[in-house]
Design an enzyme around this catalytic site. Structure first.
Site, PDB file in Angstrom:
ATOM      1  N   CYS A 148       1.628   6.659  -1.340  1.00 22.81           N
ATOM      2  CA  CYS A 148       0.348   7.359  -1.456  1.00 22.81           C
ATOM      3  C   CYS A 148      -0.532   7.097  -0.247  1.00 22.81           C
ATOM      4  O   CYS A 148      -1.594   6.472  -0.363  1.00 22.81           O
ATOM      5  CB  CYS A 148      -0.374   6.921  -2.723  1.00 22.81           C
ATOM      6  SG  CYS A 148       0.713   6.954  -4.140  1.00 22.81           S
ATOM      7  N   GLU A 149      -0.078   7.528   0.917  1.00 22.74           N
ATOM      8  CA  GLU A 149      -0.830   7.406   2.165  1.00 22.74           C
ATOM      9  C   GLU A 149      -0.409   8.600   3.000  1.00 22.74           C
ATOM     10  O   GLU A 149       0.787   8.846   3.152  1.00 22.74           O
ATOM     11  CB  GLU A 149      -0.414   6.153   2.957  1.00 22.74           C
ATOM     12  CG  GLU A 149      -0.611   4.828   2.271  1.00 22.74           C
ATOM     13  CD  GLU A 149      -1.955   4.203   2.581  1.00 22.74           C
ATOM     14  OE1 GLU A 149      -2.698   4.767   3.433  1.00 22.74           O
ATOM     15  OE2 GLU A 149      -2.264   3.172   1.964  1.00 22.74           O
TER      16      GLU A 149
END
Ligand SMILES: *Cc1c(COP(=O)(O)O)cnc(C)c1O
Length: 440
Positions: A367-368
């Protein structure tokens, strides 16, 4: 280190990337093969993501570099920069070929020793060696300590004296040249934190010569990483050669010149200097000076020898973009996120490798938004489960991986001819929290 120099070389095709890497070939049935082992076989057995290194490529690269130095008539020693890839199997393999080690921490020193590299062939670099680390270096009686400040020199003298030892040292001189590499990997400019300012080198050498427990043996420098142009080397070595003459003129003994590491590799198949040209540059600067040359290569030795093998989780179509989501992520290989690094990505299946291509962003599941291996890369449609190899991942790959997103450390495999060995099993999930303590 820092971000890498941006390069405008046109992106090589999948076929060009494979053709330029002699330990890899595409087999019509077996797909992408490393030495004599199909990568699909490794993935089927060890799972993905998995790092695979070619022992043959590691040996060949070491011997190419050592041979280039020898052919140039240099009395030279290679100290492999352990930080590039510190796996015991790799240290041990390079040690057997004759490499010493360049270490930057207590842990790396202990690793190099554990891999059987003799203490006499170990050089210790680094801007912040602690008292405890210096003590270890002295008690192991390693070959050389590269000193990065007057403060460190005095601390080392006091420790060596208290232990009844003599530290062979080389001041690491900052030659104030810009290696033209990415901001995050340049180390040889005046405002970088590394080394002793050029203007203070003579005074520091003289101080070292007079300090108890210290024997200055020569000079060291290291100007950056992923250097693809000889000019900064030429400039730095000329300045170091001037210093050698100056110091000798003042009556000092200068036996060794440690030229550092930094030789770049052609991630994009771009032209670059290579070992013969580097050896020529060293020779041009130091011929007839009767100095022993040391080199601290990291990336050049191990980078091209490794791939990160990953599986496609799914393909995802968004307005104006196509995504290929892999099961490898930035926690495994952080270089694209951290240094804007470009890595070749090739399909492992021979059918995929010749299928029509279109631009795709290759991303990991973390989640980046930085979890992106490549943007607008020309790749075929890749079905879930299809394998890809991220190329030139042998250096600053596995060593920089983290358990971010509770992702276990990937497996590692060493390929040697037709034989392959799991040199690190995939970390288990339970191992991720095995040493965590919940109070009460
Ligand atoms: C990182 C480092 C190296 C190795 O650099 P590469 O670019 O991997 O060759 C050598 N010497 C020192 C002092 C380093 O910090």
């Amino acid at each position: 280190m820092a971000a890498e120099p941006q390069d405008n070389t046109p992106e090589p095709s999948i076929a060009e990337l494979i053709a330029a890497r002699s330990h890899l070939r595409m087999h019509a049935m077996d797909g992408l093969v490393m030495e004599d082992v199909p990568l699909a076989r490794i993935a089927a057995s060890a799972g993905t993501p998995t790092w695979a290194y070619s022992a043959g490529a590691l040996r060949a690269r070491y011997n190419t570099l050592a041979g280039a130095l020898r052919d140039a008539g240099l009395d030279a020693h290679c100290h492999y920069a352990v930080k590039a890839n510190d796996h015991l199997a790799i240290l041990s393999l390079l040690g057997k070929e004759g490499a010493g080690a360049d270490v930057v921490s207590e842990g790396e020193l202990l690793r190099a020793r554990a891999a059987g590299i003799p203490a006499s062939r170990i050089v210790y670099s680094g801007v912040g060696k602690s008292e405890r680390e210096l003590r270890l270096a002295l008690s192991e009686d390693i070959g050389q300590i590269n000193v990065e400040s007057a403060e460190e020199l005095r601390m080392l003298s006091a420790i060596a004296t208290s232990m009844g030892r003599t530290a062979r040292i080389a001041p690491r001189v900052n030659p104030d040249v810009d290696a033209g590499t990415h901001e995050k990997i340049s180390t040889g400019r005046a405002r970088d934190k590394f080394g002793i300012p050029y203007s203070e080198a003579v005074a520091l050498y003289a101080e070292a010569a007079g300090l108890p427990g210290i024997e200055p043996v020569g000079l060291a420098t290291h100007i950056g990483s992923q250097i693809m142009d000889l000019a900064p080397y030429r400039a730095a070595f000329a300045k170091i050669a001037d210093l050698v003459r100056l110091l000798r003129g003042l009556g000092h003994k200068v036996r060794v010149v440690d030229c550092g590491g930094g030789l770049g590799i052609p991630y994009r198949n771009q032209p670059g200097p290579g070992p013969a040209a580097l050896a020529g540059t060293i020779k041009a600067a130091f011929h007839n000076m009767d100095v022993q040359i040391a080199l601290e290569p990291g990336r050049w030795l191990v980078g091209p020898a490794g791939v990160l093998l990953a599986s496609v989780v799914l393909g995802k179509q968004a307005p104006g973009a196509r995504f290929v989501v892999l099961d490898a992520a930035m926690n495994d290989l952080v270089r694209p996120a951290m240094y804007d690094a470009w890595h070749g990505i090739v399909p492992v299946s021979a059918t995929d490798a010749v299928a029509p291509v279109s631009p795709a962003d290759v991303v990991g599941p973390i989640c980046e938004s930085g979890d992106t291996f490549a943007r607008e890369r020309l790749l075929p449609d890749l079905a879930p489960g299809a394998l890809v190899a991220i190329l030139d991942a042998g250096a600053y790959g596995s060593v920089m991986s983290s358990p971010y997103n509770a992702r276990p450390r990937a497996a590692e495999v060493l390929v040697d001819g037709a034989v392959w060995t799991v040199i690190r099993p995939r970390q288990t999930h339970a191992a991720l929290w095995a040493d965590e303590v919940v109070p009460g």
